[in-house]
Scaffold this active site. Structure first.
Site, PDB file in Angstrom:
ATOM      1  CG  HIS A 285      -2.051  -1.008   1.049  1.00 28.58           C
ATOM      2  ND1 HIS A 285      -2.707  -1.570   2.122  1.00 28.58           N
ATOM      3  CD2 HIS A 285      -2.612  -1.551  -0.063  1.00 28.58           C
ATOM      4  CE1 HIS A 285      -3.624  -2.416   1.663  1.00 28.58           C
ATOM      5  NE2 HIS A 285      -3.578  -2.410   0.353  1.00 28.58           N
TER       6      HIS A 285
ATOM      7  CD  GLU B 255      -3.828  -9.413   7.879  1.00 29.12           C
ATOM      8  OE1 GLU B 255      -4.021  -9.969   8.991  1.00 29.12           O
ATOM      9  OE2 GLU B 255      -3.038  -8.464   7.733  1.00 29.12           O
TER      10      GLU B 255
END
Length: 315
Positions: free
Chosen positions: A64, A154
């Site tokens: 990210h 996740e």
């Protein structure tokens, strides 16, 4: 002109201190910030695969951080969405550190896609824990509750190991979705705040009708959680703190909050171009730090720009 020195958090004996004229403004990069080992592993696998030739696609951003993604894309890595998998039949796809639900592997196998699995070992272990917890809760009519950010890669992967039936909570208000008359198995996304996890666990214990039917499993990665205390100490030592992180990083949001608590003169940026002179005016010391998804080269670039700004007064 003001003079400055840049220090990257490594021992001086290693020759890592670079002095510009006389030391007057101290600029230090936090040696504990930057990629965690799971991200290092994923990026290393991507680089090795690209070096071997042939195309490689990554399901979602490999990390990210927009600038690191752009660096790897310049080397040939393609970033694709799940709905594009069918167009990659026979190709190679990298599973990033965040992991994936079982359905992704099943679809890739059906399409003849070679999977390069770079799931973080800590996340992979948590996926197995979630699967076991779900089987246990199915047997007793209970529910798996995961502290995590909805829609985060996740968390999507973790929920997939509970057949998509896990209850995802982001804070105390979300606990209204939990049926406290049934057994509860409570876990957390690896990068969640340890303090929030314990607070949520206490609330769950208070609200349940049968305390012995509650299982609390702390699954937060200690390499990540330990950074909070270290970062708090680091941020408190400087006149100003520049926190470098991608806008998509949930870990970055948590750690920037830690910086702000320790030092109100903390500022979050994605790249050096966002720095503002007024943040640094009059500072004798500036700390540079970042998230687990922030590359070291980017923090060094920010430190260099800070040095230029404090070394030359604004026109």
């Amino acid at each position: 002109k003001r003079r400055y020195a840049v220090y990257d958090g490594k021992p001086a004996a290693a020759g890592r201190v670079r002095v510009m004229a006389e030391e007057k403004v101290h600029i230090e990069i936090d040696g504990g910030s930057g990629f965690c080992f799971g991200v290092v592993n994923a990026i290393s696998q991507a680089e090795r695969s690209l070096a071997g030739g042939g195309g490689v696609a990554c399901l979602g951003d490999i990390v990210h951080n927009r600038l690191e993604v752009q660096r790897l894309e310049a080397m040939g890595l393609r970033t694709v969405r799940h709905e594009e998998l069918e167009g990659l039949a026979g190709g190679r796809v990298l599973i990033r550190a965040h992991g994936e639900p079982p359905s992704t592997y099943e679809k890739a196998a059906c399409l003849g896609i070679e999977v390069i699995d770079a799931t973080c070992p800590v996340v992979a272990g948590l996926q197995r824990t979630v699967a076991a917890a779900y089987a246990e809760m199915q047997a007793c009519g209970g529910q798996v509750v995961i502290l995590g950010k909805r829609g985060h890669a996740e968390v999507v992967g973790l929920a997939g190991h509970a057949d998509g039936r896990a209850v995802i909570v982001e804070g105390p208000d979300d606990l209204d979705a939990v049926d406290f008359s049934r057994p509860v198995y409570f876990l957390a996304q690896t990068t969640q705040s340890l303090a929030l996890f314990h607070r949520m666990a206490d609330i769950i214990r208070e609200r349940t009708r049968c305390p012995e039917s509650v299982t609390i499993r702390d699954t937060i990665c200690r390499q990540v959680s330990s950074r909070e205390a270290k970062l708090r100490e680091f941020a408190g030592r400087f006149d100003a703190v520049i926190f470098v992180s991608g806008q998509k990083s949930s870990n970055g949001k948590v750690l920037y909050g830690v910086c702000r608590e320790a030092n109100p003169n903390s500022y979050s940026i994605e790249d050096a171009g966002e720095l503002q002179f007024r943040w640094l005016e009059g500072c004798r010391s500036v700390g540079i730090c970042g998230a687990t998804s922030t590359p070291g080269w980017l923090m060094r670039r920010v430190a260099e720009r800070v040095g230029e700004m404090v070394g030359t007064p604004e026109e």
